[in-house]
Design an enzyme around this catalytic site. Structure first.
Site, PDB file in Angstrom:
ATOM      1  N   GLN A  92       0.808  -1.217   0.000  1.00  0.00           N
ATOM      2  CA  GLN A  92       0.000   0.000   0.000  1.00  0.00           C
ATOM      3  C   GLN A  92       0.843   1.270   0.000  1.00  0.00           C
ATOM      4  O   GLN A  92       0.437   2.301   0.529  1.00  0.00           O
ATOM      5  CB  GLN A  92      -0.936  -0.013   1.212  1.00  0.00           C
ATOM      6  N   UNK A  93       1.997   1.208  -0.614  1.00  0.00           N
ATOM      7  CA  UNK A  93       2.922   2.343  -0.671  1.00  0.00           C
ATOM      8  C   UNK A  93       2.739   3.075  -2.001  1.00  0.00           C
ATOM      9  O   UNK A  93       2.362   2.464  -3.005  1.00  0.00           O
ATOM     10  CB  UNK A  93       4.356   1.823  -0.536  1.00  0.00           C
ATOM     11  N   GLY A  94       3.031   4.350  -2.021  1.00  0.00           N
ATOM     12  CA  GLY A  94       2.974   5.107  -3.267  1.00  0.00           C
ATOM     13  C   GLY A  94       3.978   4.614  -4.301  1.00  0.00           C
ATOM     14  O   GLY A  94       3.824   4.882  -5.489  1.00  0.00           O
ATOM     15  N   LYS A  95       5.000   3.886  -3.860  1.00  0.00           N
ATOM     16  CA  LYS A  95       6.025   3.353  -4.758  1.00  0.00           C
ATOM     17  C   LYS A  95       5.788   1.878  -5.106  1.00  0.00           C
ATOM     18  O   LYS A  95       6.617   1.265  -5.776  1.00  0.00           O
ATOM     19  CB  LYS A  95       7.408   3.504  -4.118  1.00  0.00           C
ATOM     20  N   THR A  96       4.671   1.323  -4.672  1.00  0.00           N
ATOM     21  CA  THR A  96       4.406  -0.101  -4.899  1.00  0.00           C
ATOM     22  C   THR A  96       4.327  -0.440  -6.380  1.00  0.00           C
ATOM     23  O   THR A  96       4.995  -1.366  -6.851  1.00  0.00           O
ATOM     24  CB  THR A  96       3.104  -0.530  -4.188  1.00  0.00           C
TER      25      THR A  96
END
Length: 197
Positions: free
Chosen positions: A72-76
């Site tokens: 759930q990361u912006g960089k996923t």
């Protein structure tokens, strides 16, 4: 003389098999708890995403990227997409990717191992997924403690992992050869790979 002291004295000679026969360092420093004594990644073990213990010696002779991941990361999106692409293009050359889910950064990996495995399948992940771990603090997995103190594994402004998707490039001997920060996308590793295949 204690085993820990002996290993610290011998480590310069044993480090990454420079003067040692294959497996000697693992014999000298076999204790999983004495991670400082390890001479390579191959001396560690970790549970895979299904809970089976994996001896990391299975990666001997392969170039590896070891990374902490989160769903759930912006960089996923960019990291999973590029890691899958790197693996697809370089697995036959001897590249292996080891992904370790971690919930220490913004609680962005809250799911169970089963849920994480299902999420990764959505990206058609074929590389090796491991069980959720900590990468910082007293409860950090010994492999991650070890990687962070290696000469080429140290971070900027301290050795702690700063965020999701910090990546370590490991050579065929199990030595850390480079650390990439969380803002560096996996594609930047591609230029370094030919030096180690």
């Amino acid at each position: 003389m204690s085993l820990g002291r002996l290993c610290r004295l011998l480590k310069p000679a044993l480090l990454c098999g420079a003067l040692a026969a294959p497996g000697l360092a693992g014999t000298m420093c076999a204790s999983r708890d004495d991670w400082r004594c390890a001479g390579s990644m191959h001396e560690f073990s970790a549970k895979d995403i299904d809970g089976h213990m994996v001896n990391l010696d299975k990666y001997r002779g392969f170039v590896c990227i070891v990374t902490n991941v989160a769903s759930q990361u912006g960089k996923t999106e960019v990291n999973y997409t590029q890691l899958v692409d790197l693996h697809a293009r370089y697995a036959e050359c001897g590249l292996r990717i080891l992904a370790f889910p971690c919930n220490q950064f913004g609680k962005q990996e809250p799911g169970s191992n089963e849920e994480i495995k299902e999420f990764a399948a959505g990206y058609n992940v074929k590389f090796d997924m491991f069980s959720k771990i900590c990468v910082n603090g007293d409860d950090a997995h010994p492999l991650w403690k070890w990687m962070k103190i290696q000469p080429k594994g140290k971070g900027i402004l301290g050795n702690a992992i700063k965020w999701n998707f910090t990546k370590f490039l490991i050579d065929k001997n199990g030595c850390v050869v480079k650390r990439y920060g969380p803002m560096e996308e996996p594609q930047v590793i591609e230029k370094d790979l030919p030096h180690y295949f």
